[in-house]
Scaffold this active site. Structure first.
Site, PDB file in Angstrom:
ATOM      1  N   LYS A   1      -0.810  10.458   0.525  1.00  0.00           N
ATOM      2  CA  LYS A   1      -0.180   9.161  -0.216  1.00  0.00           C
ATOM      3  C   LYS A   1       0.222   9.401  -1.458  1.00  0.00           C
ATOM      4  CE  LYS A   1      -2.252   5.403   2.718  1.00  0.00           C
ATOM      5  NZ  LYS A   1      -2.859   3.959   2.633  1.00  0.00           N
TER       6      LYS A   1
ATOM      7  N   ASP B   1       0.807  -1.462   1.843  1.00  0.00           N
ATOM      8  CA  ASP B   1      -0.693  -1.749   2.156  1.00  0.00           C
ATOM      9  C   ASP B   1      -0.798  -3.177   1.111  1.00  0.00           C
ATOM     10  OD1 ASP B   1      -1.422   0.218   3.726  1.00  0.00           O
ATOM     11  OD2 ASP B   1      -1.900   1.630   2.243  1.00  0.00           O
TER      12      ASP B   1
END
Ligand code: S3P
Length: 472
Positions: A71, A107
């Site tokens: 990420k 997210d």
């Protein structure tokens, strides 16, 4: 799904990737919205992130999800980055543009939507975030952006909590985030808080654990989100509820981050609520199946010479279990002995391979299809990431030894790079002082092995296993 010349390709890059729910989710979203797209898993090694992104772009892959451990690593190779992703320093969605991929973080909106739909109000609330890793950063950012009055960050390492608080306070130009060591949670003033649990503590199969067990803490919690979704009700959630609070798990966060990604890739297309429910049901079934597959491995940790291999072999033979040894697996997969790896590639390379090996073992479908005895290298639990992986893999048992026993057993040993040269006693004493608390913290049970036979120790293992009963 009809694949033809016009099908657009999407995917997820991760390592390991086999456990990912995203292919199931995204292909369902595409099918229900009648978008001609196909979403596939891509396993990408740490050193190949740049090559993977360039290759994906060249192949006209339209978009990707990015997850552990990439990420942050994708960020340098993006052509653009969205404001939220830049602020939290993590990208989980890539959208193809003319010049390269633009990075987003879904997210954050995924968590916000999950909370909003659960009827949780953030504005003006006093909040607590447990953990200070990547998920905590997303949660804190979301809470402060949405107008939380104050956010206490509780973390085992105070340093990381302080770092996160300082970063967010400077980003928002106000003191909204207050760091505390998790042991000092009593320092949070009385009140009715909104809590977000962002650590992996309590995740299957470590279902007996919670990051905090003190009942006084739970008296302060009015509403809570646990980002874990397996098991569907964690011990943390149960504790919140037992004290009159309300708790939701992380499943809707997972579902909505996927919806947001899908909608970024397909502007103007909307995933209906009933499709999200269909995906939720599919995932719940899959999770149950996976839980059954995770068959309660036994992991032996402890110092060099603690007898992990001998005791493991003894227990495995008595119970007709397969046995693996992380050191041996690393030697086989790398094609070189550990001594040679230390000498030629350095300890860091060996440690990197230890973590990779644990991840691979967790990926039960490929490596460990049934309950297995796993002996580990003495230094493996030193990395925090490895400790979490060990506990996810099964019941962790610390075979404890005195310095004298270690020295006695390893007299004349030439296979352990860390114990070569002079002053071996001093080296063992120092390492032991450093590692003993780490082993204790990691293990579900401890066995003092000095003067005991492998058979006697194997009986103790059965007792600890029965006591812990953490595995289905
Ligand atoms: C190590 C222990 C060894 C092996 C490597 C490093 C350590 O395994 O992984 O030499 O850091 O303690 P054993 O514990 O099986 O000796």
């Amino acid at each position: 799904m009809n694949i033809d010349g016009k099908t657009k390709i999407y995917g997820i890059m991760a390592n390991p990737v086999a456990h990912s729910m995203s292919p199931l989710l995204q292909n369902l979203y595409a099918e229900r919205t009648k978008v001609n797209a196909c979403y596939v898993p891509f396993q990408v090694e740490q050193d190949d992130v740049k090559a993977a992104m360039e290759g994906a772009f060249a192949l006209h892959i339209q978009g990707m999800n990015v997850t552990v451990p990439h990420k942050e690593a994708v960020i340098p190779y993006l052509s653009e980055i969205d404001e939220t992703a830049a602020a939290v320093g993590a990208v989980n969605t890539l959208v193809r543009t003319e010049h390269g991929y633009k990075g987003y973080n879904t997210d954050v909106p995924g968590l916000l939507r999950a909370m909003t739909e659960a009827g949780i109000v953030i504005r003006g609330r006093s909040c607590i975030v447990i953990g200070a890793g990547g998920a905590a950063k997303a949660a804190v950012y979301m809470l402060v952006s949405e107008g939380a009055a104050v956010v206490y960050v509780l973390n085992r390492s105070m340093e990381r909590a302080e770092e996160l608080a300082a970063y967010m306070n400077s980003l928002f130009g106000k003191t909204a985030v207050i760091p505390l060591p998790i042991t000092a949670h009593a320092g949070i003033p009385q009140g009715r808080y909104l809590a977000i649990q962002t650590t992996s503590v309590g995740m299957h199969p470590d279902t007996a654990s919670a990051p905090i067990t003190d009942p006084d803490f739970y008296d302060k919690i009015e509403e809570a989100v646990d980002v874990i979704y397996t098991p569907s009700e964690t011990r943390f959630m149960k504790l919140v509820e037992a004290h009159g609070g309300r708790a939701v798990n992380g499943l809707y966060m997972l579902l909505y981050q996927g919806v947001r990604g899908f909608e970024l890739w397909n502007p103007g297309v909307q995933v209906e609520a009933e499709t999200v429910e269909e995906a939720r049901a599919l995932i719940e079934v899959l999770l149950l199946k996976n839980q059954k597959k995770q068959s309660g491995n036994i992991l032996l940790i402890g110092f060099m010479g603690a007898g992990k291999t001998n005791v493991g072999a003894c227990y495995a033979a008595a119970h007709m279990l397969p046995m693996v040894d992380t050191d041996k697996l690393i030697e086989i997969s790398s094609g070189m002995s550990i001594t040679r790896m230390f000498a030629e590639k350095g300890e860091a390379e060996f440690r990197r391979r230890e973590t990779a090996m644990l991840r691979q073992l967790l990926d039960t479908e490929t490596v460990v299809p049934q309950k297995t005895m796993i002996a580990t290298g003495g230094g493996l639990p030193v990395k925090e990431e490895n400790r979490a992986l060990l506990r996810q893999l099964g019941t962790v048992i610390y075979l404890r030894t005195s310095v004298d026993t270690v020295l006695e057993r390893l007299k004349g040993d030439t296979q352990r790079p860390l114990l070569q040269g002079d002053n071996v006693r001093e080296k063992v004493e120092q390492l032991m002082a450093l590692r003993d608390p780490i082993y204790l913290e990691t293990a579900h049970g401890v066995i003092d092995t000095d003067g005991r036979t492998p058979e006697a120790i194997a009986v103790e293992i059965e007792r600890i296993e029965a006591e812990n009963k953490i595995n289905p």
